[in-house]
Design an enzyme around this catalytic site. Sequence first.
Site, PDB file in Angstrom:
ATOM      1  N   CYS A  83     -11.545  21.373 -38.663  1.00  0.00           N
ATOM      2  CA  CYS A  83     -11.868  20.928 -40.019  1.00  0.00           C
ATOM      3  C   CYS A  83     -11.748  22.073 -41.025  1.00  0.00           C
ATOM      4  CB  CYS A  83     -13.267  20.334 -40.071  1.00  0.00           C
ATOM      5  SG  CYS A  83     -14.540  21.528 -39.640  1.00  0.00           S
ATOM      6  N   CYS A  88     -20.226  19.807 -35.859  1.00  0.00           N
ATOM      7  CA  CYS A  88     -20.758  20.587 -36.980  1.00  0.00           C
ATOM      8  C   CYS A  88     -22.009  21.348 -36.546  1.00  0.00           C
ATOM      9  CB  CYS A  88     -21.098  19.677 -38.161  1.00  0.00           C
ATOM     10  SG  CYS A  88     -19.856  18.412 -38.486  1.00  0.00           S
TER      11      CYS A  88
HETATM   12 FE1  FES Z   1     -16.387  20.651 -40.194  1.00  0.00          FE
HETATM   13 FE2  FES Z   1     -18.594  19.332 -40.219  1.00  0.00          FE
HETATM   14  S1  FES Z   1     -16.633  18.545 -40.585  1.00  0.00           S
HETATM   15  S2  FES Z   1     -18.321  21.405 -39.768  1.00  0.00           S
END
Ligand code: FES
Length: 142
Positions: free
Chosen positions: A34, A104
């Site tokens: 991400c 996360c």
């Molecule tokens: Fe990357 Fe939550 S989507 S840390």
Amino acid sequence: MEYSEKVMDHFMNPRNVGEIEGASGIGTVGNAKCGDIMRVFLQIGEDGVIQDAKFKTFGCGAAVATSSMATELVKGKSIQEALEITNKTVMEALDGLPPVKIHCSCLAEEALHAALWDYAQKNSITIEGLTPPKEVHHDGNE
Ligand code: FES
């Protein structure tokens, strides 16, 4: 996606945001998928107790909430106690996270461990059970 009240609270009013100047240990980790980045600062006393913890997160709401909770949990703890704080501990303290957001909370655990690793390096000590942090990659490769 459902978030618990605690997650929303720590997301809207994150605790311990900021930096610690001259911190005993700083850990920066990133999630290659991400692209989110988290940095944890720890102030550790001579008695090995974590006196203060702060964080900066460039990431999603769940990352903010978990770093907020993780820094709350480590304050006042010994290094060994802090090592026992896993992403599961943090998630439980937040009354859970949606499955797609579990990674996360891993970031919070990794950042914490990376800060402890930095502290150990700076003081030339070995912390039992602590492994070196993964490097931060920005190119999408683990
Ligand atoms: Fe990357 Fe939550 S989507 S840390």
